[in-house]
Design a protein around this motif. Structure first.
Motif, mmCIF file in Angstrom:
data_model
loop_
_atom_site.group_PDB
_atom_site.id
_atom_site.type_symbol
_atom_site.label_atom_id
_atom_site.label_comp_id
_atom_site.label_asym_id
_atom_site.label_seq_id
_atom_site.Cartn_x
_atom_site.Cartn_y
_atom_site.Cartn_z
ATOM 1 N N GLY A 55 0.834 -1.194 0.000
ATOM 2 C CA GLY A 55 0.000 0.000 0.000
ATOM 3 C C GLY A 55 0.862 1.233 0.000
ATOM 4 O O GLY A 55 2.076 1.172 -0.234
ATOM 5 N N GLU A 56 0.201 2.318 0.277
ATOM 6 C CA GLU A 56 0.874 3.607 0.273
ATOM 7 C C GLU A 56 2.068 3.623 1.229
ATOM 8 O O GLU A 56 3.078 4.253 0.973
ATOM 9 N N GLY A 58 3.853 1.032 2.377
ATOM 10 C CA GLY A 58 4.867 -0.006 2.233
ATOM 11 C C GLY A 58 4.228 -1.368 2.179
ATOM 12 O O GLY A 58 3.039 -1.490 1.849
ATOM 13 N N VAL A 60 2.880 -5.092 3.283
ATOM 14 C CA VAL A 60 2.211 -5.802 4.374
ATOM 15 C C VAL A 60 2.666 -7.251 4.276
ATOM 16 O O VAL A 60 2.523 -7.890 3.238
ATOM 17 N N LEU A 129 -1.519 -6.617 12.565
ATOM 18 C CA LEU A 129 -2.973 -6.768 12.443
ATOM 19 C C LEU A 129 -3.329 -8.247 12.406
ATOM 20 O O LEU A 129 -2.484 -9.088 12.089
ATOM 21 N N PHE A 131 -4.524 -11.445 10.750
ATOM 22 C CA PHE A 131 -4.347 -11.871 9.360
ATOM 23 C C PHE A 131 -5.706 -12.269 8.789
ATOM 24 O O PHE A 131 -6.418 -13.092 9.365
ATOM 25 N N ASP A 193 -7.789 -0.271 6.676
ATOM 26 C CA ASP A 193 -7.222 0.997 6.247
ATOM 27 C C ASP A 193 -7.934 2.203 6.861
ATOM 28 O O ASP A 193 -8.777 2.843 6.240
HETATM 29 N N1 LIG Z 1 -4.755 -7.840 7.831
HETATM 30 C C1 LIG Z 1 -4.464 -8.221 6.607
HETATM 31 N N2 LIG Z 1 -4.549 -9.506 6.248
HETATM 32 C C2 LIG Z 1 -4.231 -9.887 4.992
HETATM 33 N N3 LIG Z 1 -3.811 -9.042 4.044
HETATM 34 C C3 LIG Z 1 -3.709 -7.759 4.344
HETATM 35 C C4 LIG Z 1 -4.009 -7.274 5.639
HETATM 36 N N4 LIG Z 1 -3.821 -5.947 5.669
HETATM 37 C C5 LIG Z 1 -3.417 -5.616 4.449
HETATM 38 N N5 LIG Z 1 -3.344 -6.681 3.638
HETATM 39 C C6 LIG Z 1 -2.936 -6.706 2.237
HETATM 40 O O1 LIG Z 1 -2.041 -5.651 2.023
HETATM 41 C C7 LIG Z 1 -2.574 -4.727 1.095
HETATM 42 C C8 LIG Z 1 -2.210 -3.312 1.503
HETATM 43 O O2 LIG Z 1 -2.753 -3.062 2.779
HETATM 44 P P1 LIG Z 1 -3.272 -1.636 3.254
HETATM 45 O O3 LIG Z 1 -4.258 -1.151 2.291
HETATM 46 O O4 LIG Z 1 -3.743 -1.736 4.635
HETATM 47 O O5 LIG Z 1 -1.973 -0.819 3.141
HETATM 48 P P2 LIG Z 1 -1.860 0.713 3.091
HETATM 49 O O6 LIG Z 1 -0.413 1.021 3.035
HETATM 50 O O7 LIG Z 1 -2.637 1.293 4.207
HETATM 51 O O8 LIG Z 1 -2.595 0.979 1.718
HETATM 52 P P3 LIG Z 1 -3.324 2.256 1.188
HETATM 53 O O9 LIG Z 1 -2.564 2.637 -0.006
HETATM 54 O O10 LIG Z 1 -4.699 1.761 0.842
HETATM 55 O O11 LIG Z 1 -3.342 3.283 2.260
HETATM 56 C C9 LIG Z 1 -4.045 -5.003 1.096
HETATM 57 O O12 LIG Z 1 -4.595 -4.701 -0.112
HETATM 58 C C10 LIG Z 1 -4.116 -6.468 1.362
HETATM 59 O O13 LIG Z 1 -3.926 -7.189 0.195
#
Ligand SMILES: Nc1ncnc2c1ncn2[C@@H]1O[C@H](COP(=O)(O)OP(=O)(O)OP(=O)(O)O)[C@@H](O)[C@H]1O
Length: 800
Positions: A55-56, A58, A60, A129, A131, A193
Motif C-alpha cells: 500500500g501507500e 509499504g 504488508v 494486524l 491476518f 485501512d
Molecule cells: N490484515 C491483513 N490480512 C491480509 N492481508 C492484508 C491485511 N492488511 C493488508 N493486507 C494486504 O495488504 C494490502 C495493503 O494493505 P493496506 O491497504 O492496509 O496498506 P496501506 O499502506 O494502508 O494501503 P493504502 O494505499 O490503501 O493506504 C491489502 O490490499 C491487502 O492485500
C-alpha cells in the motif's frame, strides 16, 4: 557446503549468537534454531513471511509467532511495515499512521480489522494486524463479475454493522471503498485501512477535510467547500460499495469524456447531474435502497439507522439489531484481561542488537515514538494537525439526525483523543524506543472465531452457520448479551493466505477489468439505457426518497407480488405486496380483491383485443409491470415510516428464483396493449414486452422528470407461438395501440428509434430462429411470415 543464511531481524540487522542466547535466556522471542531449519527474517516476536500486499505505506507481510511447543499452532498476523525514514519526510503520512493506530486500538468488531499490537525499531514501524486470509474484496467481486443478491445483502449488512459500530465509537472512516475491504476465510467482510479515520466530538461541528477516493467520496466532499457531515459521507461510500457488489462495476463510471475519472471536478459534476442508472439484473428492492443512499444531498440521504431497517436487509435484521456495545463487551471477553490500572505503561523489555521492545498490557497505552514531535509543521498542516495526537482538529463532525442512534464518543469511559499519548522512551545508546499497543494474545482467529462463533446469533450474516440457527436465540442474545458463548476457532493455517500483490492496489475499481471476459450478461446489457431518472440531478433539488420507480415485472400470486428483474440474469424476488404496489392498495381493499380486479381487467382486455378469454387463467400468474413513479415526498421521516410499514420481504435463493421465473414465463401468453387502471386514482398505462421478459428498458424512466404518484404500468406477454404472431388485422390494431399507448417512451428517451420495437424485433428473430429450426418442413413459409412480422416492426421502428 553452502552457508546457511543468518537469521536476521526486519530491522536489517543480523541476530548474533550472543543476541540469540540473550533472547532465549529471557524467554522472549526466539526458539532454538536447528541447523537444518530454514532461517527467517523476524520482526519483534514474529517470523516474517511473504508479502501479502503493498500500500501507500509499504509492504504488508505475513507474520507468525513461533510456537513454543510442538502442539502450539503459530498465530498468523499481517504486519504493515512502514519505513521510518519515509514517514520522517512526510508528516501527512505520519498523521495517517497514528490515526489508523489510535482508531484501531479502540475498535473491536467482527467486521473491522483487529489491531494486535504495534512494534517499532530504528528502521520500521510495524502495525501488527489480524491476518485476514480471504483476500481483497474487489478481487472477489471481479472474480465473480458481480455478487448474488443474497451474498451482497449479507456482506452489506456486515459493512453497515461495522460502520455503525465505528460511528458509535465516535469515529468516521472517510475512505470506505472496495479496496479497503478484505474477506476472511469465511468470506466475512473486514474493513481495513483507517488512515483517514477521524473523530467527531460535538453536535453541529462538521468536517472540513475532504478525503477519500474520488469514485467513492460523497459529492458534498468535492462540490462544496462547506463543512460536511462525515457520517453521511460514509453512508454514501457504503452505497457505492453496494452498487459495485450488485452491478459488478461502479456507478457513474461511464462518462466517456472522463473515462478514468481523473478530472475530479468533471467526475462530480457527472455524479451529481447524472441519474443513477441500474443494470436490469438489480432488482427493485436493492435499487430502492441504493436510491435512498446515493442521494447527492446529504440531508436527504438515508442514515445508517434507516438503512438497517430497510426491507432489503430484513434477512439480516437480527445481526443488525445487535447493539454496538455488545461487540465491546463480548469480543473483548475472549481477549486477555485488561491490565490493572497500575500496569498501564509498565513495560517488560527485551532487546536485540537492532531494537528493543517493550510490552504494556493495555491496548490503550500506546506508546510510539513520533517524529511529529520533532518536526515543525507547515502552517497549512498545522491547521489540520491533531490537537490531540490522534486526530486532526479540522475534522470534527456533527451528530445530528442520527444523534439518538449514537452514543457519545466515549471509548472506555474516556474520549478517544485523551487515550493516546506519545512518549519518547529512548533507551541507552540512543536507539529507537519501542512501543506496543496491546499485548493481546488472542488471535484474530479468536475474533473471527467469534464471528464464526456467532452461530449463537442466528440471523447474523457473518457465517453460513449463523443463518441456520434458531431465531429465538438471537433475540436472547440481543436482549441479554451476557449469555454469549463464542466457540473457539482454530488458528489460520500457514499457507492459507491469498496470493501476494506485487504492486500497489488500484485506488479505484474499474469494472472494465472484469468485463473483458466472457460475461455476456454484463457485456450485452445496455446499462446506460436502463434504470430510471427518479433521482434528481441537482444536489440542491429535493430527491424523492421513497419511490420505487423502476419498471418492474411482477407476478401476482398468493397475495404477494413476484417482482422480476429483467434480462438474461433475471431473478425473481418475492416482495411484499403493499410495498410493491404502494398506492394501488390504498383503499383498505384486501389484496385478493385487488388481484382479482387486476386479473379481471386483464381478462377483459384480452377479450377486447381478440384473445380468447379462456386462455387466461385468472388464478394463474399474470405478468404485470409495476411502475411507481417518484413522488414529491422527500421527507426522511416519511421514508422511515414507509419502511416501518413495509411488511415482510425475503430473498429467495437464486436457484429457486430462477425456477420461479421460468415457471412464470411459461405461463405468460399474452401481451396486453393497454390497460388503464383507475384503482385508487392510479394511472396505469400499458407497456409491451417480449416473451423473453425484456421489457423496453427506457420505458422505466419517467421522461418528463415529473413525479407522478403510483403510475402503475400493466402488461402481459407477447404470444409465444409463432402462429400467434402471424399478422392479422386485429393484431395490427393491437400493435398500433402499443405505440399509441406508450407516448412517454417514444417521445423522450429515444426520439429517433423505438427501443421497444427493436427489442421485439430481436426477440422475434431469436424465436424464429429456434422455432424454425425445429420445424424443417415449413421453414420457407414460416420464414416469410416471420419476415413480414419483422418488416412490420422495422417499419414501425423507423416511423417512431
Ligand atoms: N490484515 C491483513 N490480512 C491480509 N492481508 C492484508 C491485511 N492488511 C493488508 N493486507 C494486504 O495488504 C494490502 C495493503 O494493505 P493496506 O491497504 O492496509 O496498506 P496501506 O499502506 O494502508 O494501503 P493504502 O494505499 O490503501 O493506504 C491489502 O490490499 C491487502 O492485500
Amino acid at each position: 557446503m553452502a552457508s546457511v543464511p543468518k537469521r536476521h531481524t526486519y530491522g536489517g540487522n543480523v541476530v548474533t549468537d550472543r543476541d540469540r542466547h540473550s533472547l532465549q535466556r529471557n524467554n522472549e522471542i526466539l526458539h532454538p534454531i536447528h541447523k537444518n531449519q530454514r532461517k527467517h527474517a523476524t520482526f519483534g516476536p514474529y517470523i516474517i513471511g511473504s508479502t501479502l500486499g503493498e500500500g501507500e505505506f509499504g509492504k504488508v507481510k505475513l507474520g507468525w509467532t513461533k510456537a513454543s511447543s510442538s502442539n502450539e499452532v503459530p498465530k498468523q498476523v499481517a504486519i504493515k511495515l512502514i519505513r521510518r525514514d519515509t514517514i520522517k519526510k512526510d508528516a501527512d503520512k505520519e498523521i495517517k499512521i497514528y490515526r489508523e493506530i489510535n482508531a484501531l486500538k479502540h475498535l473491536t468488531h467482527p467486521n473491522i480489522i483487529y489491531l494486535e499490537e504495534v512494534l517499532q525499531n530504528s528502521k520500521y514501524i510495524g502495525i501488527v494486524l489480524e491476518f485476514v486470509s480471504g483476500g481483497e474484496f474487489y478481487k472477489y467481486i471481479q472474480r465473480k463479475r458481480r455478487l448474488k443478491e443474497s451474498s451482497a445483502c449479507r456482506l452489506f449488512a456486515q459493512l453497515i454493522s461495522g460502520v455503525n459500530y465505528m460511528h458509535y465509537k465516535g469515529l468516521v472512516h472517510r475512505d470506505l471503498k472496495l479496496e479497503n475491504l478484505l474477506l476472511d476465510k469465511h468470506e466475512n467482510l473486514v474493513i481495513t485501512d483507517f488512515g483517514f479515520v477521524n473523530e467527531f466530538f460535538e453536535d453541529n461541528e462538521l468536517m472540513k477535510t475532504s478525503c477519500g477516493s474520488p469514485c467513492y467520496a460523497a459529492p458534498e466532499l468535492v462540490v462544496s467547500t462547506k463543512a460536511y457531515e462525515a457520517r453521511k459521507a460514509d453512508v454514501w461510500s457504503c452505497g457505492v460499495i453496494l452498487y459495485a457488489m450488485l452491478a459488478g462495476y461502479l456507478p457513474w463510471d461511464d462518462d466517456h469524456e472522463n473515462p478514468t475519472g481523473d478530472d475530479i471536478a468533471r467526475l462530480y459534476k457527472y455524479i451529481t447531474q447524472t441519474p443513477l442508472k441500474f443494470p436490469e439484473y438489480i432488482t427493485p428492492i436493492p435499487r430502492d435502497l441504493l436510491r435512498r443512499i446515493l442521494v447527492p444531498n446529504p440531508r436527504r440521504r438515508i442514515n445508517l439507522k434507516t438503512i438497517k431497517r430497510h426491507v432489503w436487509l430484513k434477512p439480516h435484521e437480527a445481526f443488525l439489531s445487535i447493539q454496538p456495545n455488545y461487540w465491546d463487551e463480548h469480543l473483548q471477553k475472549e481477549r486477555p484481561k485488561p491490565p490493572n490500572k497500575g500496569d498501564v505503561g509498565r513495560h517488560s523489555t527485551y532487546s536485540s542488537s537492532a531494537s528493543s521492545y517493550s510490552k504494556s498490557r493495555d491496548r490503550n497505552s500506546l506508546i510510539i515514538e513520533s517524529t511529529l514531535e520533532q518536526h515543525r509543521m507547515s502552517p497549512q498542516l498545522a491547521t489540520s494537525r491533531p490537537a490531540s495526537p490522534t486526530f486532526s482538529t479540522g475534522s470534527k463532525v456533527v451528530l445530528n439526525d442520527t444523534k439518538n442512534d449514537m452514543k457519545e464518543s466515549n471509548i472506555n469511559g474516556e474520549r478517544t483523543s485523551a487515550s493516546c499519548r506519545y512518549t519518547r522512551d529512548s533507551k541507552g545508546n540512543g536507539q529507537t524506543q519501542i512501543e506496543q499497543v496491546s499485548a493481546r494474545h488472542s488471535s484474530r482467529g479468536n475474533k473471527h472465531t467469534s464471528v464464526a462463533g456467532l452461530v449463537t446469533i442466528p440471523g447474523s450474516p457473518t457465517t453460513a452457520r449463523t443463518r441456520n440457527a434458531p431465531s429465538s436465540k438471537l433475540t436472547e442474545h440481543v436482549k441479554d448479551s451476557s449469555q454469549t458463548s463464542f466457540t473457539q476457532e482454530e488458528f489460520h493455517r500457514i499457507g492459507n493466505y491469498h496470493v501476494p500483490r506485487s504492486r500497489p492496489r488500484p485506488t479505484s475499481y474499474y469494472p472494465g477489468l472484469s468485463r473483458n471476459t466472457a460475461d455476456n450478461s454484463l457485456a450485452d446489457i445496455p446499462v446506460n439505457k436502463l434504470g430510471s431518472n427518479g433521482r434528481l440531478t441537482d444536489a440542491k433539488d429535493p430527491v424523492p426518497l421513497n419511490a420505487i420507480h423502476d419498471t418492474t415485472k411482477a407476478t401476482i400470486s398468493n397475495n404477494s407480488i413476484m417482482l422480476l428483474s429483467e434480462g438474461p440474469a433475471a431473478k425473481t424476488s418475492p416482495v411484499d405486496y403493499h410495498y410493491a404496489i404502494g398506492d394501488l392498495n390504498h383503499g383498505d381493499k384486501p389484496i385478493t380483491e385487488v388481484i382479482d380486479k387486476i386479473n379481471k381487467d386483464l381478462t377483459h382486455k384480452a377479450a377486447e383485443n381478440g384473445f380468447p378469454r379462456e386462455s387466461i387463467d385468472p388464478e394463474s400468474t399474470s405478468t404485470i409491470l409495476v411502475t411507481k413513479e417518484p413522488t414529491n415526498s422527500t421527507d426522511e421521516d416519511h421514508v422511515e415510516s414507509q419502511l416501518e410499514n413495509v411488511g415482510h420481504s425475503s430473498n429467495k435463493s437464486d436457484a429457486s428464483s430462477d425456477k420461479d421465473s421460468k415457471k412464470i414465463y411459461e405461463k405468460k401468453r399474452f401481451s396486453f396493449m393497454s390497460l388503464y387502471s383507475s384503482l385508487n386514482g392510479s394511472r396505469s398505462t400499458v407497456e409491451s414486452r417480449t416473451s423473453k421478459g425484456n421489457a423496453p428498458p427506457v420505458s422505466s424512466r419517467n421522461p418528463s422528470g415529473q413525479s407522478n404518484r403510483s403510475n402503475i404500468k400493466i402488461t402481459q406477454q407477447q404470444p409465444r407461438n409463432l402462429s400467434d404472431r402471424v399478422p392479422n388485422p386485429d393484431k395490427k390494431i393491437n400493435d398500433n395501440r402499443i405505440r399509441d399507448n406508450a407516448p412517454s417512451y417514444a417521445e423522450s428517451e429515444n426520439p429517433g428509434r423505438s427501443v421497444r420495437a427493436s427489442v421485439m424485433v430481436s426477440t422475434l428473430r431469436e424465436e424464429n430462429r429456434s422455432e424454425l429450426s425445429n420445424e424443417g418442413n415449413n421453414v420457407e413459409a414460416q420464414t416469410s411470415t416471420a419476415r413480414k412480422v419483422l418488416n412490420f416492426f422495422k417499419r414501425r421502428s423507423m416511423r417512431v
